[in-house]
Design an enzyme around this catalytic site. Structure first.
Site, short mmCIF file in Angstrom:
data_model
loop_
_atom_site.label_atom_id
_atom_site.label_comp_id
_atom_site.label_asym_id
_atom_site.label_seq_id
_atom_site.Cartn_x
_atom_site.Cartn_y
_atom_site.Cartn_z
N SER A 58 7.28 -13.80 -5.47
CA SER A 58 6.41 -13.01 -5.27
C SER A 58 7.78 -11.94 -5.00
O SER A 58 8.95 -10.74 -5.69
CB SER A 58 4.83 -12.14 -5.13
OG SER A 58 4.34 -11.31 -6.02
N ASP A 61 3.58 -9.60 -11.33
CA ASP A 61 1.93 -9.96 -11.44
C ASP A 61 1.19 -8.26 -10.41
O ASP A 61 0.07 -8.25 -10.41
CB ASP A 61 1.51 -11.13 -10.54
CG ASP A 61 1.98 -10.91 -8.84
OD1 ASP A 61 2.81 -10.11 -8.54
OD2 ASP A 61 1.23 -12.19 -8.35
#
Length: 547
Positions: free
Chosen positions: A66, A285
């Protein structure tokens, strides 16, 4: 032949580092990429068992870290509807990752199969993908060995965003249902969300260019593909920080986490008044928006601002649709700015609940609402339509053109939203839809309410495990007496609020504080941090900037 006959042989190719203990948390496993080879191999084994426990449904495996530094990597499992792995299986992940020998890996697999009553004759199915990190190919190879060891029917989706993998898993598992979620391909993803976006904005005034900071991550090529699929001036974008080939650039001085944490624009962009800007994180995300006012001052529109924008639009559409028993609700964490909570409760008059930090906790609370919007302040979130809400919308018979339009818009919004997980690209299209339909600039959006000044500090402690919380992590129950000290400090400052929660990854605690003014906020934050240091085993330098 035992179902696990080949596991030990494959496992010997991926020995566990002897000096590392792995722990599966909210984001799965995450650490230095090169140390994760054994863990990713074993994650593949566990994904196979999880699929068999779900009667052969597809389980997802995503290799990503991430918003972390490029040297890091990670792996997480995705459950059949694209949601996070069921919490009861997280312990299995930790156990098998820390098995000290190949034979112990086999023993743990056998134990899980017995405990869960798994039918080992079912052929497992797994879908997997990775982001652009340099350790990705090594870890993907390890994963593929884990899948091969248990004869998994595997589908490789290549290099995609984390939310796309979640979407693919949900699509695969609903393909033969009465309501298939979509086509499990990149083009299917782009078509579904792109067409829903165009249905919602058609006929509205065109927006100005949206500048997207893609954190030099996988979101860069994917958002360009999305723009090509949409093929409309309603989605006129310019991608910044889109270099996925040069080592050392991923998430460095750019991306949603950098912008949120530093309250400044990323490198590679020059903010101009009236310009429109947003940032993804490395696996796309999370998303935050921002702009510069006429004086060149930076303004952030984070997850709290997105949540209130979305909740406002949904509330108004539900009212226009005439569905009186359909309630929009909002889920927040303790990190949500107090002004946003007051705005939701007092101005929008919508129910709001607090959940523990971590997307899985917010997701579960949102599932309980008719239409539940949840966003962490960091920009990670989505909207869920409860099955009962869907039934109520299906039952409505519109009496006027305005009511019919509102209902059609709610259906289109549901098609626009990735309900499986927070998704920067889907959320971006959602925000763009609302701004276009309202004819709002970023400044007009920002004017809904003013954030209270806030401060987040870290205090290094001897043992984070002595810190226990309640009330969605807003109150301490241990160490005994410390919450009373925090309460007495908070009471000294107008609109003061502060809480202390342990880190999930290191021996440290986070201290959050907010108050009516910047000076009061900083004084409160450092006073609480100092109290934690003094009364709960602080290490290193005492936080004392304002004392």
């Amino acid at each position: 032949m035992s179902a696990f006959a080949q596991v030990a042989e494959y496992s010997a190719k991926h020995p566990k580092p002897s000096d590392i203990t792995f722990e599966y948390g909210t984001a799965g496993f995450r650490t230095i990429g090169e140390t994760l080879e054994s863990t990713v191999f074993r994650a593949g084994l566990l994904a196979a068992l999880r699929s068999q426990s779900k009667h052969g449904q597809v389980i997802g495996v995503m290799i990503t870290a991430s918003h972390n530094h490029e040297r890091d990597n990670g792996v997480k499992l995705v459950d059949p509807m694209g949601e996070m792995l069921q919490q009861s299986w997280e312990g299995y992940c930790t156990d098998i990752a820390n098995a000290s020998s190949d034979s112990q890996v086999v023993d743990i697999l056998a134990s899980i199969a017995q405990l869960e009553g798994i039918d080992m004759s079912i052929r497992p199915k797994v879908a997997y993908a990775r982001d652009t990190r340099p350790s990705g190919p090594l870890l993907q190879s390890a994963l593929e060995d884990g899948l091969a060891a248990l004869d998994v029917e595997a589908t490789n989706f290549g290099i995609v965003t984390t939310p796309q993998l979640h979407y693919f898993v949900r699509c695969l598992n609903t393909a033969n249902s009465p309501s298939p979620y979509g086509e499990p391909t990149e083009s299917g993803y782009n078509t579904k969300y792109g067409q829903a976006f165009l249905r919602l904005v058609d006929g509205k005034p065109l927006p100005s260019t949206l500048h997207i900071d893609a954190a030099n991550g996988v979101g860069a090529p994917q958002v360009r593909k999305l723009a090509d699929a949409i093929g409309s001036p309603y989605f006129n974008i310019e991608v910044h920080n889109g270099d996925t080939d040069t080592l050392g650039k991923l998430n460095i001085d750019c991306g949603a986490d950098y912008v949120k944490s530093n309250q400044r624009s990323p490198v590679g962009t020059t903010l101009v008044p009236s310009g429109r800007y947003c940032s993804f994180d490395g696996d796309a995300d999370r998303i935050v928006y921002y702009y510069a006012d006429d004086h060149g001052i930076f303004h952030l529109l984070d997850g709290d601002k997105i949540s209130t924008l979305v909740a406002t639009y949904l509330r108004d559409l539900v009212a226009a649709a005439g569905v009186t028993d359909l309630q929009v609700g909002v889920v927040q964490t303790a990190y949500a700015n107090g002004s946003s909570t007051s705005y939701i409760k007092d101005t929008l008059r919508l129910p709001t609940v607090f959940a523990k930090t971590g997307v899985k906790h917010l997701h579960h609370e949102a599932e309980k609402m008719s239409i539940g919007a949840y966003f962490e302040a960091n920009g990670h979130g989505t909207v869920l339509f409860n099955p009962c809400a869907v039934e109520k919308l299906q039952a409505v018979r519109p009496a006027t053109p305005a009511q019919a339009d509102a209902i059609n818009r709610l259906w289109a919004l549901r098609d626009l939203i990735n309900e499986s997980v927070g998704d920067a690209m889907s959320d971006m299209l959602l925000v763009e839809t609302i701004l276009i339909c309202k004819g709002w600039t970023l400044e007009q959006w920002d004017a809904a309410y003013t954030d209270l000044p806030s401060r987040l500090l870290k205090v290094v402690v001897n043992d984070r495990n002595i810190f226990k919380t309640t009330d969605a992590e807003q109150k301490l129950t241990s160490p005994l007496g410390l919450q009373g000290v925090v309460d007495s400090l908070v009471a000294k400052f107008p609109k003061g609020r502060s809480f202390v929660r342990p880190s999930g990854t290191e021996d440290a605690v986070r201290v959050y504080a907010e108050a009516a003014t910047r000076s009061d906020c900083d004084q409160l934050a450092y006073a609480v941090a100092g109290a934690v240091f003094d009364k709960a085993g602080g290490r290193g330098d005492r936080p004392a900037e304002f004392l």
